[in-house]
Design an enzyme around this catalytic site. Structure first.
Site, PDB file in Angstrom:
ATOM      1  N   HIS A 131      46.626  39.667  44.924  1.00  9.85           N
ATOM      2  CA  HIS A 131      46.909  39.944  43.514  1.00  9.85           C
ATOM      3  C   HIS A 131      48.121  40.894  43.463  1.00  9.85           C
ATOM      4  CE1 HIS A 131      46.146  41.839  39.534  1.00  9.85           C
ATOM      5  NE2 HIS A 131      45.409  40.780  39.270  1.00  9.85           N
ATOM      6  N   ASP A 208      40.756  45.287  48.926  1.00 12.12           N
ATOM      7  CA  ASP A 208      40.730  45.097  47.486  1.00 12.12           C
ATOM      8  C   ASP A 208      39.496  44.255  47.174  1.00 12.12           C
ATOM      9  OD1 ASP A 208      40.969  44.179  44.938  1.00 12.12           O
ATOM     10  OD2 ASP A 208      42.987  43.348  45.164  1.00 12.12           O
ATOM     11  N   GLN A 211      37.294  41.216  43.343  1.00 15.03           N
ATOM     12  CA  GLN A 211      36.580  39.946  43.124  1.00 15.03           C
ATOM     13  C   GLN A 211      35.364  39.802  44.032  1.00 15.03           C
ATOM     14  OE1 GLN A 211      37.222  38.089  40.633  1.00 15.03           O
ATOM     15  NE2 GLN A 211      39.258  38.813  40.058  1.00 15.03           N
ATOM     16  N   LYS A 234      35.086  44.032  35.854  1.00 12.06           N
ATOM     17  CA  LYS A 234      34.790  42.735  36.468  1.00 12.06           C
ATOM     18  C   LYS A 234      33.367  42.720  37.019  1.00 12.06           C
ATOM     19  CE  LYS A 234      39.596  42.164  37.954  1.00 12.06           C
ATOM     20  NZ  LYS A 234      40.199  41.153  37.092  1.00 12.06           N
ATOM     21  N   CYS A 372      48.259  36.604  38.042  1.00 12.50           N
ATOM     22  CA  CYS A 372      48.819  37.816  38.671  1.00 12.50           C
ATOM     23  C   CYS A 372      48.869  37.644  40.186  1.00 12.50           C
ATOM     24  CB  CYS A 372      48.035  39.065  38.306  1.00 12.50           C
ATOM     25  SG  CYS A 372      48.087  39.425  36.558  1.00 12.50           S
TER      26      CYS A 372
HETATM   27  N1  PLP Z   1      42.683  42.645  42.772  1.00 13.15           N
HETATM   28  C1  PLP Z   1      42.210  41.444  42.470  1.00 13.15           C
HETATM   29  C2  PLP Z   1      41.851  40.485  43.571  1.00 13.15           C
HETATM   30  C3  PLP Z   1      42.054  41.071  41.137  1.00 13.15           C
HETATM   31  O1  PLP Z   1      41.574  39.868  40.826  1.00 13.15           O
HETATM   32  C4  PLP Z   1      42.402  42.005  40.123  1.00 13.15           C
HETATM   33  C5  PLP Z   1      42.311  41.627  38.707  1.00 13.15           C
HETATM   34  O2  PLP Z   1      42.304  40.463  38.358  1.00 13.15           O
HETATM   35  C6  PLP Z   1      42.875  43.249  40.509  1.00 13.15           C
HETATM   36  C7  PLP Z   1      42.997  43.537  41.839  1.00 13.15           C
HETATM   37  C8  PLP Z   1      43.256  44.270  39.500  1.00 13.15           C
HETATM   38  O3  PLP Z   1      42.161  44.688  38.767  1.00 13.15           O
HETATM   39  P1  PLP Z   1      42.352  45.615  37.497  1.00 13.15           P
HETATM   40  O4  PLP Z   1      43.334  44.943  36.595  1.00 13.15           O
HETATM   41  O5  PLP Z   1      40.986  45.707  36.919  1.00 13.15           O
HETATM   42  O6  PLP Z   1      42.849  46.925  37.991  1.00 13.15           O
END
Ligand code: PLP
Length: 414
Positions: A131, A208, A211, A234, A372
Site C-alpha cells: 500500500h 503492515d 489487512q 478496518k 492506493c
Molecule cells: N496498509 C494497508 C495494507 C492498507 O490496506 C491500508 C489502508 O487501506 C493502509 C496500510 C493504511 O491504513 P490507514 O489509511 O487506515 O492508515
C-alpha cells in the site's frame, strides 16, 4: 443459501449481522450489500455504545486529573491498551503505542527509528505489493538519508518471489517493511519466515497488518516482528485510531517524534526530558474515545474468535472465487495460494468505476480504483480493478447478489 451453511464454522452470521446497525439499511431501494471492508469496516453496536458511554458519562482528559471522571477515562483508555496488548500478544502494554492509524504508525517508525539509524547507502526493503502508506514514508526517509529503497518483485499469482526477496537482503539492509496481507490482491505473505530472514541479515522488520489484524489471529511474539501496524477502523473500531506495536528495547532507544504534553517527564527552557514509551510517542490529548472504541471492537471480535472469523472468511473466499470465475469475461487479479477474502477483478470491456457505479445502484458497495497500491496495479498492466473485500458478517447470499449485479453490468455493456 441456507442459514445452516452460514453457521458451518460455528458462526451464526445472521445473528452477528444484527449487531451491526449499518447493515440493516437499504441503498437505492435495495438491501445494502457491503463488500468494501478492506477500505473500512462497519461497527458493531458494542463499539457505538462504548463511545457513547465515554462521552455521556466519563468524558475527561487522561493521565492528568485526580477527579473521578479523569480516573474513569484514564482507566478505560489504558484498559483498551491492555486489550490491544492481548489481541497482538505483545509482552507489555508499554509496547502498544496509539496512533491515528496504520499510516501514522509506519510514518512514526520511519521518522524516529529510521531517521536515527539510517545512513547514506543503507537499504530499505519493501515488496511490490505494498500500500502507498508502506512505500511513501520509506521513500521520504530514503531521500532524506541518501538511503536506497529496494523492492522485492511479485509473480503472476501476486506472491512475493521468495528467492528474489532473499537476494535483496544484505549487509546494508537496515529495515524490511512488508504487508502481512495485500489490500489490492489479498495475498497472505509468509511474513514469519521473511522476518527471520530479515533478522538474519541484521535488519529490523516492520509488518503492515492493516489487512491482517481484523481477519486472522496475530501474535507479534510468534512472528518476532520488531514493529506491527494496524488501523482501528478496518478492525470494526472507530476512524482516527490505530496502533503501533514496537519491541520495548527498540521503543526505549528511539527518539520521540512529535513534542507536546504527556510525552515529557519535565520541561524547562534549558532542557526537556522525555516520558517512557508508549507515552513518549503520544504527544497531546489522544483520541480517547477512539481508543475506547477500539478496545470494544477487539473485545467483540475476540468473543467471536479470530480463528472462526478467518475460517468463515475463507469459506466465503472459496465460494466467491468459484462464483466470479464463472462470470464471462471476468479475470481475477491476485490468485495467490494463501489469500485473504479479497476479490480483485477486471471485466472485459467495462471500466472498474462503471462496474462500481452500476453495482451501487443495486445497493452493492465495492471499491474501484488503484486501491492506493499503484505499483502492483502497474505490475499487472492495469490502472485499476474492481474489488470486493469481505468480512465475517458477509454471506453467500451477498456474493450471489454481487454475481447477479455483474450480470446486469454485462447486459448494459453488451
Ligand atoms: N496498509 C494497508 C495494507 C492498507 O490496506 C491500508 C489502508 O487501506 C493502509 C496500510 C493504511 O491504513 P490507514 O489509511 O487506515 O492508515
Amino acid at each position: 443459501m441456507s442459514a445452516r451453511i452460514e453457521t458451518a464454522v460455528g458462526l451464526d452470521v445472521g445473528r452477528i449481522r444484527e449487531d451491526f446497525p449499518a447493515l440493516r439499511q437499504t441503498v437505492h431501494g435495495h438491501p445494502l450489500v457491503y463488500l468494501d471492508n478492506a477500505a473500512t469496516s462497519q461497527k458493531p453496536r458494542a463499539v457505538l455504545d462504548a463511545i457513547m458511554r465515554f462521552y455521556e458519562r466519563d468524558c475527561a482528559n487522561v493521565h492528568r486529573g485526580v477527579h473521578q471522571l479523569s480516573e474513569r477515562s484514564t482507566a478505560a483508555y489504558e484498559g483498551a491498551r491492555e486489550t490491544v496488548r492481548q489481541f497482538l500478544n505483545a509482552a507489555a502494554p508499554a509496547e502498544i503505542v496509539y496512533t491515528r492509524g496504520a499510516t501514522e504508525s509506519i510514518n512514526l517508525v520511519a521518522q524516529t527509528y529510521g531517521r536515527a539509524n539510517l545512513r547514506a547507502g543503507d537499504e530499505i526493503v519493501v515488496s511490490g505489493l505494498e500500500h502507498h502508506s508502506n512505500i511513501v514514508p520509506w521513500q521520504m526517509l530514503a531521500a532524506e538519508k541518501g538511503a536506497i529503497l529496494r523492492v522485492a518483485p511479485i509473480d503472476d499469482r501476486g506472491e512475493i518471489v521468495p528467492e528474489e526477496y532473499r537476494k535483496m537482503l544484505g549487509p546494508r539492509t537496515r529495515i524490511v517493511a512488508l504487508a502481512q496481507v495485500s489490500n489490492a490482491l489479498g495475498t497472505i505473505n509468509p511474513v514469519r519466515e521473511m522476518i527471520a530472514q530479515a533478522h538474519a541479515a541484521g535488519a529490523v522488520a516492520l509488518i503492515d497488518g492493516a489487512q491482517a489484524a481484523p481477519h486472522m489471529p496475530v501474535d507479534v511474539q510468534d512472528l518476532d516482528c520488531d514493529f506491527y501496524a494496524f488501523s482501528g477502523h478496518k478492525a470494526f473500531g472507530p476512524t482516527g485510531i490505530g496502533v503501533l506495536f514496537g519491541k520495548a528495547s527498540l521503543l526505549d532507544a528511539m527518539p520521540p517524534w512529535q513534542g507536546g504534553g504527556d510525552m515529557i517527564r519535565s520541561v524547562t527552557f534549558e532542557k526537556t526530558t522525555f516520558n517512557d514509551p508508549p507515552y513518549k510517542f503520544e504527544a497531546g490529548t489522544p483520541h480517547i474515545a477512539g481508543a475506547i472504541g477500539l478496545g470494544a471492537a477487539i473485545d467483540y471480535v475476540t468473543t467471536i474468535g479470530l480463528d472462526r472469523v478467518a475460517a468463515w472468511e475463507h469459506e466465503l473466499l472459496v465460494y466467491g472465487t468459484e462464483a466470479l470465475e464463472r462470470v464471462p469475461g471476468l479475470r481475477l487479479i491476485g490468485t495467490a495460494r494463501r489469500k485473504a477474502a479479497v476479490l480483485s477483478f477486471v471485466l472485459e470491456g467495462v471500466h472498474p468505476h462503471d462496474i462500481a457505479t452500476i453495482l451501487d445502484g443495486q445497493g452493492i458497495a465495492i471499491r474501484a480504483g488503484h486501491h492506493c497500491a499503484q505499483p502492483i496495479m502497474e505490475r499487472f498492466g492495469l490502472t485499476a480493478t474492481s474489488r470486493a473485500s469481505l468480512a465475517f458478517y458477509n454471506t453467500y447470499r451477498e456474493i450471489d447478489a454481487l454475481v447477479e449485479g455483474l450480470g446486469k453490468v454485462r447486459e448494459i455493456f453488451e
